[in-house]
Every structure is written in structure tokens, then in C-alpha cells.
Design an enzyme around this catalytic site. Structure first.
Site, short mmCIF file in Angstrom:
data_model
loop_
_atom_site.label_atom_id
_atom_site.label_comp_id
_atom_site.label_asym_id
_atom_site.label_seq_id
_atom_site.Cartn_x
_atom_site.Cartn_y
_atom_site.Cartn_z
CG ASP A 1 -1.86 1.15 1.25
OD1 ASP A 1 -1.41 2.30 1.04
OD2 ASP A 1 -3.06 0.91 1.45
CG HIS A 2 1.49 4.44 -3.07
ND1 HIS A 2 0.22 4.24 -3.52
CD2 HIS A 2 1.69 5.77 -3.09
CE1 HIS A 2 -0.34 5.40 -3.80
NE2 HIS A 2 0.54 6.36 -3.56
CG HIS B 1 -4.07 4.56 -0.54
ND1 HIS B 1 -3.20 3.51 -0.61
CD2 HIS B 1 -4.28 4.93 -1.84
CE1 HIS B 1 -2.90 3.26 -1.87
NE2 HIS B 1 -3.55 4.10 -2.64
C1 BG6 Z 1 -3.46 5.29 -6.13
C2 BG6 Z 1 -4.83 5.48 -6.73
O1 BG6 Z 1 -3.43 4.16 -5.32
O2 BG6 Z 1 -3.11 6.44 -5.37
C3 BG6 Z 1 -4.88 6.72 -7.58
O3 BG6 Z 1 -5.15 4.35 -7.52
C4 BG6 Z 1 -4.41 7.93 -6.79
O4 BG6 Z 1 -6.19 6.96 -8.07
C5 BG6 Z 1 -3.06 7.64 -6.12
O5 BG6 Z 1 -4.26 9.01 -7.71
C6 BG6 Z 1 -2.69 8.77 -5.18
O6 BG6 Z 1 -1.40 8.58 -4.69
P1 BG6 Z 1 -0.52 9.79 -4.16
O7 BG6 Z 1 0.71 9.14 -3.62
O8 BG6 Z 1 -0.27 10.70 -5.32
O9 BG6 Z 1 -1.34 10.48 -3.11
#
Ligand code: BG6
Length: 488
Positions: A179-180, A242
Site C-alpha cells: 500500500d504505497h 490508503h
Molecule cells: C493510487 C490510486 O493508489 O493512489 C490513484 O489508484 C491515486 O487513483 C493515487 O491518484 C494517489 O497517490 P498519491 O501518492 O499521489 O497520493
């Protein structure tokens, strides 16, 4: 770190190009890769080792956060990379892959430690895991790990089915679910902030905290992803994973020196204590929105329904705001307000902890507009931790003004989420990965919302692109006497 073979499925894809190669390259520059490291890229395209390396070099030049480096570093980084054509469903290709891995292990004197990174669509997770097992790729005399990235299922039932299938080939300890958001440097600093500061630790509970606000607003719309996004919406794309992970990482109470098993147990407890929503009550605490035409950063943009690829009459959510409650000793009575949306006024990912006003001294009574004490953790676009206190200004009038203590001075070059996560997966540290228990509990918690949306029990509010979402999201807090901080 132990010598490893990094087997990358989807090596010709977009995620690999934008995130994985640049992350690996930065780890290489920082000497954070195992000293003996072999990478084998897999894809359907008929690439050779040479064309593969050229593509990796190109992606590093385009996407690495470190530009202008001596090109010889890049050459040195890719020189041992290998490529093999693989059709996910073809058993023979896995046999071929097995030979290649073994041959490289012999040439480079590597023990059979293999990390399988699946940078492919979720529909391929199960067949690949099964083929890895059937071909004996993972049964050598070393360790094996599987790295996958969300979505882990489409709802509770499908997530369980997927997990059941994956667990036939890999044990839970061998599965690293990315989960990044958990890789973001600020998220990784949250626990240390608490653990190393008794002042903060002492305040981290319902006696001192009035509410917690977690925001992940984006200015982008659906982009070219309508085929995917129109079936998932903000709830599945951001909220179930997230946002709930951010909630867990904020609410967690960890003693010093906690290991990853402790983190896992504590996160699970938070999810178990999250007050469940009944389908018929969802509308009272969840706001569903969809962007209409408007303007973002001065540019006119179309509404969601007019985006290419979106189904006619779509009721898909591009915005969610919700009030959640954790029914445990520490958090009972503290509302957690969470929101995420596309086509919002600005990109901002932040956590705001609003402290209670403990007493009314003459100072605060006299100046009844003294601002609340806040702890603000900014993750994007800038990263910082700020404590907002009140202090008497020097005007001699006794006026009290908010002052800000910046705990994390800007300027430090922070690693990207994928660097942190890939490094941890290589080291076998699962602290910042989504564990199955959490994933399952998150789906279970979200399931009544999915159903309420499906059955249209929750109104869909249109909001103008370039705003902070529907006004109902403000009302959600206003009814408790709060407001979203920093909506300008
Ligand atoms: C991804 C979603 O997991 O996270 C995207 O699929 C979203 O829709 C993105 O834009 C947002 O990531 P960050 O790191 O830019 O907040």
C-alpha cells in the site's frame, strides 16, 4: 541484506517504468541493495536483454528523482539485468524461467532467495502464484517472497477468495502487500514521533484529542483510467486501503522498540475496534460525491460524467468523507474524519490532530478566539510536521496568536515510497505492508458502505471541480462543532 534474485513480472509495464526501476536505482546509489543482486524481467513483449536494459536506462533517466548522475552508474546498475519472454498462463515459460534463475544463481554465486514482484493486473495474481508453485520455482533451498499491490479484491468476498488462493502457494509471512501510502516517509515517521516524544505520547488519547482529520485530496481527475476507476470509485481506490491505513498508523499506540509483529497486532486491534456501520446508517456518517465541471488551478475541466470511458448515467463516487469512531480505551469519543477526492482545489495529503481545549484561563477567556492546538502532519505536496501553539504576541495588547513549531525542517531529500517498500521487502521486514487481517477487516468495515452505495441508500452529491467537495462534507464536521482545517 541477503543476496537475492528479483523476479519482476510486468517488467515492460508502466508501474515498473515509473516507480520500480527508479526506486531500485536509488537504492543502488545509496548502497541499499543486497551486495549480490540479480534482476530478471518478464513480459510478453519480445525484448532481448539489450533492449530491456536500454528501456530500464531510459526510465531511470525519465523518472528517477536523481537526475544528471554520471551515466556510468546507470550502465553499471543494469549490466547484469536479464529478460525473458513469459506468457502468464504458459507452464513451459515458467520452466524456462526456472532454468534461467538457476543459471544466474550459479553464475553470480547466489543462494536461491527469490523475490517475485507482480507488477501486473490483479487478475493475474492467482495464476502466477499457482504457476510459481507448480513449476517448483519457489521450493528451492532459500526463501521466497511475493510482492503484490492493491487492489486486493473488489469486496469482502472476492478478497477472501483471492487470499485463499494465494495462500496455497505462499504463507502470510511470505506475502508483501504494497500500500504505497505506508511507504511515504511521513507515514513511516509517525510511530517514531510518538515513541520518542513522551510529550506527544502522553497526549495521544481521548483525554487530550478533540478530533483527527485525515485528508487525501487530489487535483487530477480520472485521467485515462476510467475503465478501472468507474468500477471502483474513491471508496475502493483510496478509502478502503490508503485512508484506513493512515487511520491505523495514526491511532496506533506502540511501545518503544516494537517489532513488525507488534505493529501488525496493534493495527488489527484498531480495525477490530472500529465501530461498524449498518447499511441503513451509512448515510448519516458517509458523504458520497462526484465532481461536476469546474476549474482546477485556473483551467476549466469537465465533469466526471463527461470524462471519456465513463459509463452513461454513472453513479460512481469520486469523493468520500466519513466520520469513524474507534471504540477502545484510547480513542472512545474521538471522531476521525476522513476524506478523499479527485478534482479538488489542491493536492494535499495531511493528518491534523486537533487538541481539546483543556481549561479556560484568563488568557484564553480574554481572547476567546485563541486557535486550537494542532499537530499537522503534511505528506504532500510538502512533507513537514508542525505543532500549532498559541503565544502572546509582542503588541502589548495581550493578543494571543498561533505560532508554529516546525518539527521537521524541510530540505531533506526524502526517499520515495517505493524505495522504502522495496528495501523492506528485500530485507523481509513487513512492518509497512498491509497484512491480511487488516485487509480483511478493512473490507468487512467497508462492505455495508459498498452495499449502501450500490443500492443508492446514500445520496450522490455533485461538487464543482476545484473546490473542497460537497458542502455536506463540511456539515458532517459542523454538526459536531468542528470544521476541516486549512480549507482556504
Ligand atoms: C493510487 C490510486 O493508489 O493512489 C490513484 O489508484 C491515486 O487513483 C493515487 O491518484 C494517489 O497517490 P498519491 O501518492 O499521489 O497520493
Amino acid at each position: 541484506m541477503e543476496p537475492t534474485t528479483f523476479v519482476l513480472f510486468g517488467a515492460t509495464g508502466d508501474l515498473a517504468k515509473r516507480k520500480i526501476y527508479p526506486a531500485l536505482f536509488n537504492l543502488f546509489l545509496d548502497e541499499k541493495l543486497p551486495s549480490s543482486f540479480s534482476l530478471i524481467g518478464l513480459g510478453r513483449r519480445e525484448w532481448t536483454d539489450a533492449s530491456f536494459r536500454a528501456n530500464v536506462e531510459q526510465s531511470i533517466r525519465e523518472f528517477s528523482r536523481r537526475q544528471g548522475k554520471d551515466p556510468s552508474f546507470v550502465k553499471q546498475f543494469v549490466e547484469t539485468f536479464k529478460y525473458s519472454v513469459l506468457d502468464i498462463g504458459r507452464q513451459e515459460d515458467y520452466v524456462k524461467l526456472k532454468h534461467l534463475i538457476e543459471q544466474r544463481e550459479e553464475e553470480l554465486h547466489l543462494p536461491p532467495n527469490r523475490l517475485f514482484y507482480l507488477s501486473v493486473g490483479p487478475e493475474h495474481f492467482q495464476p502466477i502464484a499457482a504457476n510459481i508453485q507448480e513449476s517448483g520455482l519457489g521450493s528451492a533451498n532459500g526463501w521466497k517472497r511475493l510482492v503484490i499491490e492493491k487492489p486486493f479484491g473488489h469486496d469482502l468476498q472476492s478478497a477472501r477468495v483471492l487470499n485463499e488462493k494465494l495462500s496455497q502457494a505462499f504463507t502470510e509471512n511470505e506475502i508483501f502487500r504494497i500500500d504505497h501510502y505506508l511507504g511515504k516517509p511521513m507515514v513511516q515517521k509517525l510511530e517514531a514521533l510518538q515513541q520518542n516524544n513522551p510529550v506527544i505520547q502522553g497526549l495521544w488519547n481521548n483525554r487530550h484529542i478533540a478530533n483527527v482529520q485525515i485528508t487525501a485530496n487530489e487535483t487530477v481527475g480520472v485521467e485515462e483510467r476510467a475503465g478501472y476507476y468507474d468500477h471502483v470509485g474513491a471508496l475502493r481506490d483510496m478509502f478502503q486501503n490508503h485512508m484506513l491505513q493512515l487511520l491505523m498508523m495514526t491511532a496506533i499506540q506502540l511501545p518503544r522498540e516494537s517489532g513488525f509483529d507488534e505493529v501488525q497486532v496493534k493495527k488489527k486491534r484498531i480495525m477490530e475496534a472500529l465501530e461498524p456501520l449498518l447499511k441503513q446508517d451509512v448515510a448519516a456518517s458517509v458523504i458520497r460525491g462526484q465532481y461536476a465541471a469546474g476549474s482546477v488551478k485556473g483551467e476549466p475541466v469537465r465533469g466526471y460524467v463527461d470524462e471519456p470511458g465513463v459509463a452513461a448515467g454513472t453513479m460512481n463516487d469520486t469523493f468520500i468523507a466519513a466520520k469513524l469512531q474507534i471504540d477502545d480505551y484510547f480513542w472512545r469519543g474521538v471522531p476521525f474524519y476522513i476524506r478523499t477526492g479527485k478534482r479538488m482545489k489542491e493536492k494535499s495529503t495531511r493528518i491534523v490532530i486537533e487538541f481539546k481545549e483543556q481549561f479556560t484561563t484568563s488568557l484564553t477567556e480574554k481572547k476567546d478566539h485563541a486557535e486550537a492546538n494542532l499537530l499537522v502532519i503534511e505528506m504532500s505536496p510538502n512533507e513537514s510536521i508542525t505543532l500549532q501553539l498559541n503565544a502572546k504576541d509582542g503588541s502589548g495588547t495581550g493578543a494571543v496568536k498561533p505560532v508554529h513549531i516546525d518539527i521537521h525542517p524541510a530540505g531533506e531529500q526524502l526517499p520515495e515510497a517505493y524505495e522504502n517498500l522495496i528495501r523492506d521487502a528485500l530485507a523481509g521486514d513487513s512492518t509497512f505492508f498491509a497484512h491480511w487481517d487488516e485487509v480483511e477487516l478493512a473490507w468487512a468495515w467497508a462492505q455495508p458502505i459498498l452495499e449502501a452505495f450500490e443500492e443508492n441508500l446514500v445520496p450522490l452529491h455533485l461538487y464543482e471541480a476545484g473546490t473542497y467537495g460537497p458542502s455536506e462534507s463540511d456539515e458532517l464536521l459542523a454538526q459536531d462543532g468542528f470544521h476541516w482545517w486549512f480549507d482556504a
